[in-house]
Design a protein around this motif. Structure first.
Motif, PDB file in Angstrom:
ATOM      1  N   HIS A   8       0.784  -0.929  -0.066  1.00  0.00           N
ATOM      2  CA  HIS A   8      -0.050   0.009   0.272  1.00  0.00           C
ATOM      3  C   HIS A   8       0.953   1.319   0.012  1.00  0.00           C
ATOM      4  O   HIS A   8       0.629   2.241  -0.674  1.00  0.00           O
ATOM      5  N   HIS A   9       1.899   1.204   0.626  1.00  0.00           N
ATOM      6  CA  HIS A   9       2.855   2.383   0.622  1.00  0.00           C
ATOM      7  C   HIS A   9       3.507   2.877  -0.435  1.00  0.00           C
ATOM      8  O   HIS A   9       3.848   3.942  -0.718  1.00  0.00           O
ATOM      9  N   MET A  10       3.649   1.632  -1.266  1.00  0.00           N
ATOM     10  CA  MET A  10       4.313   1.904  -2.850  1.00  0.00           C
ATOM     11  C   MET A  10       3.335   2.674  -3.565  1.00  0.00           C
ATOM     12  O   MET A  10       3.749   3.160  -4.599  1.00  0.00           O
ATOM     13  N   LEU A  11       2.064   2.406  -3.179  1.00  0.00           N
ATOM     14  CA  LEU A  11       1.045   3.337  -4.198  1.00  0.00           C
ATOM     15  C   LEU A  11       0.905   4.990  -3.713  1.00  0.00           C
ATOM     16  O   LEU A  11       0.076   5.533  -4.410  1.00  0.00           O
ATOM     17  N   ARG A  12       1.789   5.348  -2.989  1.00  0.00           N
ATOM     18  CA  ARG A  12       1.573   6.672  -2.706  1.00  0.00           C
ATOM     19  C   ARG A  12       2.342   7.515  -3.621  1.00  0.00           C
ATOM     20  O   ARG A  12       1.756   8.719  -3.661  1.00  0.00           O
ATOM     21  N   VAL A  13       3.034   6.841  -4.295  1.00  0.00           N
ATOM     22  CA  VAL A  13       3.882   7.893  -5.573  1.00  0.00           C
ATOM     23  C   VAL A  13       3.810   6.978  -6.757  1.00  0.00           C
ATOM     24  O   VAL A  13       3.506   5.588  -6.514  1.00  0.00           O
ATOM     25  N   ALA A  14       3.969   7.562  -7.861  1.00  0.00           N
ATOM     26  CA  ALA A  14       3.801   6.958  -9.295  1.00  0.00           C
ATOM     27  C   ALA A  14       5.249   7.422  -9.705  1.00  0.00           C
ATOM     28  O   ALA A  14       5.592   8.499 -10.079  1.00  0.00           O
TER      29      ALA A  14
ATOM     30  N   PRO B 138       7.892   6.804 -12.807  1.00  0.00           N
ATOM     31  CA  PRO B 138       7.951   6.009 -14.270  1.00  0.00           C
ATOM     32  C   PRO B 138       9.518   5.561 -14.274  1.00  0.00           C
ATOM     33  O   PRO B 138       9.499   4.383 -14.992  1.00  0.00           O
ATOM     34  N   THR B 139      10.371   5.821 -13.854  1.00  0.00           N
ATOM     35  CA  THR B 139      11.672   5.455 -13.850  1.00  0.00           C
ATOM     36  C   THR B 139      11.934   4.349 -12.913  1.00  0.00           C
ATOM     37  O   THR B 139      13.076   3.708 -12.949  1.00  0.00           O
ATOM     38  N   SER B 140      11.172   3.857 -11.853  1.00  0.00           N
ATOM     39  CA  SER B 140      11.420   2.669 -11.092  1.00  0.00           C
ATOM     40  C   SER B 140      10.580   1.591 -11.515  1.00  0.00           C
ATOM     41  O   SER B 140       9.069   1.787 -11.713  1.00  0.00           O
ATOM     42  N   PRO B 141      10.947   0.544 -11.984  1.00  0.00           N
ATOM     43  CA  PRO B 141      10.366  -0.546 -12.605  1.00  0.00           C
ATOM     44  C   PRO B 141       9.591  -1.308 -11.420  1.00  0.00           C
ATOM     45  O   PRO B 141       8.403  -1.887 -11.748  1.00  0.00           O
ATOM     46  N   MET B 142       9.834  -1.324 -10.226  1.00  0.00           N
ATOM     47  CA  MET B 142       9.041  -1.501  -9.071  1.00  0.00           C
ATOM     48  C   MET B 142       7.899  -0.975  -8.739  1.00  0.00           C
ATOM     49  O   MET B 142       6.701  -1.239  -8.545  1.00  0.00           O
ATOM     50  N   SER B 143       7.665   0.623  -8.908  1.00  0.00           N
ATOM     51  CA  SER B 143       6.596   1.228  -8.752  1.00  0.00           C
ATOM     52  C   SER B 143       5.895   1.156 -10.170  1.00  0.00           C
ATOM     53  O   SER B 143       4.376   0.911  -9.720  1.00  0.00           O
ATOM     54  N   VAL B 144       6.244   1.031 -11.024  1.00  0.00           N
ATOM     55  CA  VAL B 144       5.336   0.741 -12.191  1.00  0.00           C
ATOM     56  C   VAL B 144       4.669  -0.775 -12.172  1.00  0.00           C
ATOM     57  O   VAL B 144       3.595  -0.648 -12.521  1.00  0.00           O
ATOM     58  N   GLY B 145       5.475  -1.652 -11.754  1.00  0.00           N
ATOM     59  CA  GLY B 145       4.973  -3.044 -11.509  1.00  0.00           C
ATOM     60  C   GLY B 145       3.933  -2.931 -10.670  1.00  0.00           C
ATOM     61  O   GLY B 145       2.626  -3.721 -10.557  1.00  0.00           O
TER      62      GLY B 145
ATOM     63  N   TRP C  79       1.720  -0.500  -9.920  1.00  0.00           N
ATOM     64  CA  TRP C  79       0.675   0.003 -10.644  1.00  0.00           C
ATOM     65  C   TRP C  79      -0.239  -0.680 -11.581  1.00  0.00           C
ATOM     66  O   TRP C  79      -1.158  -1.005 -11.676  1.00  0.00           O
ATOM     67  N   ILE C  80       0.624  -1.614 -12.314  1.00  0.00           N
ATOM     68  CA  ILE C  80       0.367  -2.672 -13.113  1.00  0.00           C
ATOM     69  C   ILE C  80      -0.679  -3.708 -12.344  1.00  0.00           C
ATOM     70  O   ILE C  80      -1.688  -4.155 -12.795  1.00  0.00           O
ATOM     71  N   LEU C  81      -0.127  -4.316 -11.256  1.00  0.00           N
ATOM     72  CA  LEU C  81      -0.949  -5.160 -10.517  1.00  0.00           C
ATOM     73  C   LEU C  81      -2.066  -4.464  -9.937  1.00  0.00           C
ATOM     74  O   LEU C  81      -3.230  -5.191 -10.024  1.00  0.00           O
ATOM     75  N   THR C  82      -2.115  -3.418  -9.571  1.00  0.00           N
ATOM     76  CA  THR C  82      -3.065  -2.836  -8.914  1.00  0.00           C
ATOM     77  C   THR C  82      -4.345  -2.441  -9.941  1.00  0.00           C
ATOM     78  O   THR C  82      -5.586  -2.664  -9.849  1.00  0.00           O
ATOM     79  N   ALA C  83      -4.079  -2.130 -11.297  1.00  0.00           N
ATOM     80  CA  ALA C  83      -4.766  -2.222 -12.482  1.00  0.00           C
ATOM     81  C   ALA C  83      -5.208  -3.416 -12.893  1.00  0.00           C
ATOM     82  O   ALA C  83      -6.526  -3.725 -13.245  1.00  0.00           O
ATOM     83  N   TYR C  84      -4.546  -4.724 -13.009  1.00  0.00           N
ATOM     84  CA  TYR C  84      -5.027  -5.848 -13.392  1.00  0.00           C
ATOM     85  C   TYR C  84      -5.712  -6.693 -12.443  1.00  0.00           C
ATOM     86  O   TYR C  84      -6.719  -7.238 -13.165  1.00  0.00           O
ATOM     87  N   GLY C  85      -5.280  -6.748 -11.424  1.00  0.00           N
ATOM     88  CA  GLY C  85      -5.912  -7.528 -10.569  1.00  0.00           C
ATOM     89  C   GLY C  85      -7.477  -7.252 -10.252  1.00  0.00           C
ATOM     90  O   GLY C  85      -8.239  -8.198 -10.280  1.00  0.00           O
TER      91      GLY C  85
ATOM     92  N   PRO D  43       0.100  -7.745 -21.365  1.00  0.00           N
ATOM     93  CA  PRO D  43       1.370  -7.408 -21.952  1.00  0.00           C
ATOM     94  C   PRO D  43       2.397  -6.821 -20.778  1.00  0.00           C
ATOM     95  O   PRO D  43       3.542  -6.949 -20.814  1.00  0.00           O
ATOM     96  N   ALA D  44       1.979  -5.761 -20.346  1.00  0.00           N
ATOM     97  CA  ALA D  44       2.875  -5.078 -19.316  1.00  0.00           C
ATOM     98  C   ALA D  44       3.241  -5.858 -18.175  1.00  0.00           C
ATOM     99  O   ALA D  44       4.167  -5.809 -17.601  1.00  0.00           O
ATOM    100  N   LEU D  45       2.054  -6.805 -17.410  1.00  0.00           N
ATOM    101  CA  LEU D  45       2.392  -7.657 -16.586  1.00  0.00           C
ATOM    102  C   LEU D  45       3.400  -8.671 -16.921  1.00  0.00           C
ATOM    103  O   LEU D  45       4.149  -8.998 -15.977  1.00  0.00           O
ATOM    104  N   ALA D  46       3.213  -9.111 -18.020  1.00  0.00           N
ATOM    105  CA  ALA D  46       4.257 -10.233 -18.545  1.00  0.00           C
ATOM    106  C   ALA D  46       5.620  -9.784 -18.674  1.00  0.00           C
ATOM    107  O   ALA D  46       6.373 -10.536 -18.519  1.00  0.00           O
TER     108      ALA D  46
END
Length: 399
Positions: A158-164, A166-173, A175-181, A225-228
């Motif tokens: 949850h804390h990782m969703l406080r910021v977005a 784009p240069t961090s693959p972990m942060s982008v991932g 948000w991808i999981l949050t949208a996909y799930g 595709p982004a999740l994969a």
């Protein structure tokens, strides 16, 4: 009157005689020093040789010409031993355990299953659609469990969703999981519309669920595709040598593995008459996976060794064999449910061992200092060569 001083010539002769007397007391050598009159002093060079022998190694290495002096023997630097201070590795190995390797597989399985479900939905194949949606929900739920287990506490996700960022693959991932799930969950729940009552509020929900599930399934397939592939970018963004250097191939391998695993689900769950999209996915996924795995085992030079040796090498070889067998069974056993099921199981197993092989190959490269030092030296030598001989000076001047 002051006493008469000896002449300069007399002083030089005395000095020469003293050197000659000292030379007779030491081992002789063939090297002689000429005098001002062209005569030989007969002085041995053993003193200089002893001084060169006793000279510290650091001082010898500081001379130009590789340590040669006066025609003596060339001094060579001993071969480097890849050790580190106090036996510690140069690069800190990843602290990730097997659960992260399993997370890589389940994320790809969820993405491939959503693509399979979308294919079944658009081509009116209910069995394929149902198998893909249910598997996608189960796989993304397992991914969340593995990820939270690695993070230690659910609140950290949850804390990782406080910021977005784009240069961090972990942060982008994240948000991808949050949208996909949620999309995958709604699409899977929509498959339960047929068992709900036809009247009342549940009946109204049952009539609305197919349309909602249709939209949710397409949204999940659009995010798949982004999740994969983001997990491949995540590994390549680290300092682990064999992961970092394979940044062009890891997303390709993970995309192919996701397609192959989704195809395996379709071949296992759907009858052969509805498994046409699964067979096509199997061919595409196998081509991408085999191409990427071949590249990481041959293109990286020294850094390809961890993918060919030891446990990672055995896992990747097993993955190639299972992938080839699964694709062959999918194409040849179109009318046999048993052959299709065996092919699907082989593709799923190939995806598992490929992900684990890539994971443990990177860990092995981080633990051996050779995979960190040698590429750094090669890059430094290449930069030095480029500075000494720029490309615009390498060619002869035009006439």
């Amino acid at each position: 009157m002051s006493p008469q001083r000896p002449e300069v010539g007399e002083l030089f002769r005395r000095f020469r005689d003293r050197l000659a007397v000292d030379g007779r007391d030491r081992p002789t050598a063939s090297t002689e020093l000429p005098t001002a009159n062209g005569e030989s002093t007969g002085t041995s060079s053993a003193v200089g040789q002893q001084r060169r022998t006793a000279e510290p190694p650091g001082r010898r290495g500081g001379r130009r010409g590789g340590g040669r002096r006066g025609g003596g023997e060339e001094l060579r630097v001993p071969e480097a031993e890849f050790t580190s201070y106090y036996g510690r590795p140069i690069l800190k190995a990843p602290v990730w355990k097997w659960d992260i390797a399993a997370y890589l597989f389940t994320g790809g399985l969820a993405a491939g299953s959503s693509l399979l479900a979308a294919g079944g939905q658009l081509t009116d194949r209910p069995a394929l659609r149902r198998a893909g949606r249910v598997t996608a929900l189960a796989a993304v739920s397992a991914s969340a469990v593995f990820l939270v287990k690695d993070l230690g506490r659910p609140a950290r996700f949850h804390h990782m969703l406080r910021v977005a960022k784009p240069t961090s693959p972990m942060s982008v991932g994240t948000w991808i999981l949050t949208a996909y799930g949620p999309a995958a969950g709604v699409a899977a729940i929509a498959e339960a519309a047929g068992v709900l009552p036809r009247h009342g509020l549940l009946g109204l929900a049952g009539r609305a669920l197919p349309s909602v599930g249709h939209v949710a399934g397409l949204l999940a397939a659009g995010t798949a595709p982004a999740l994969a592939t983001y997990t491949g970018v995540l590994l390549a963004d680290t300092a682990v040598p064999s992961w970092h250097e394979a940044y062009p191939e890891l997303p390709v391998i993970f995309a192919g593995s996701a397609l192959a695993s989704g195809a395996g689900v379709g071949l296992l769950a759907a009858p052969p008459a509805q498994a046409g999209p699964a067979r096509r996915m199997a061919v595409a996924g196998a081509a991408l996976e085999l191409y990427g795995a071949h590249r990481v085992e041959t293109r990286l030079g020294l850094l390809s060794e961890p993918y060919r040796q030891g446990s990672p090498g055995r896992l990747l070889r097993a993955g190639r064999m299972l992938t080839a067998g699964g694709v062959a069974g999918a194409l040849l056993g179109r009318r046999s449910r048993l052959v299709s099921a065996l092919s699907g199981a082989a593709l799923l197993a190939a995806s598992v061992v490929t992900r684990f092989g890539i994971f443990y190959g990177g860990v092995a490269s981080a633990r051996d200092p050779r995979y960190t030092v040698v590429p750094q030296r090669e890059r430094a030598d290449a930069r030095r060569t480029g500075m000494d001989l720029p490309s615009d000076r390498a060619a002869p001047p035009a006439m």
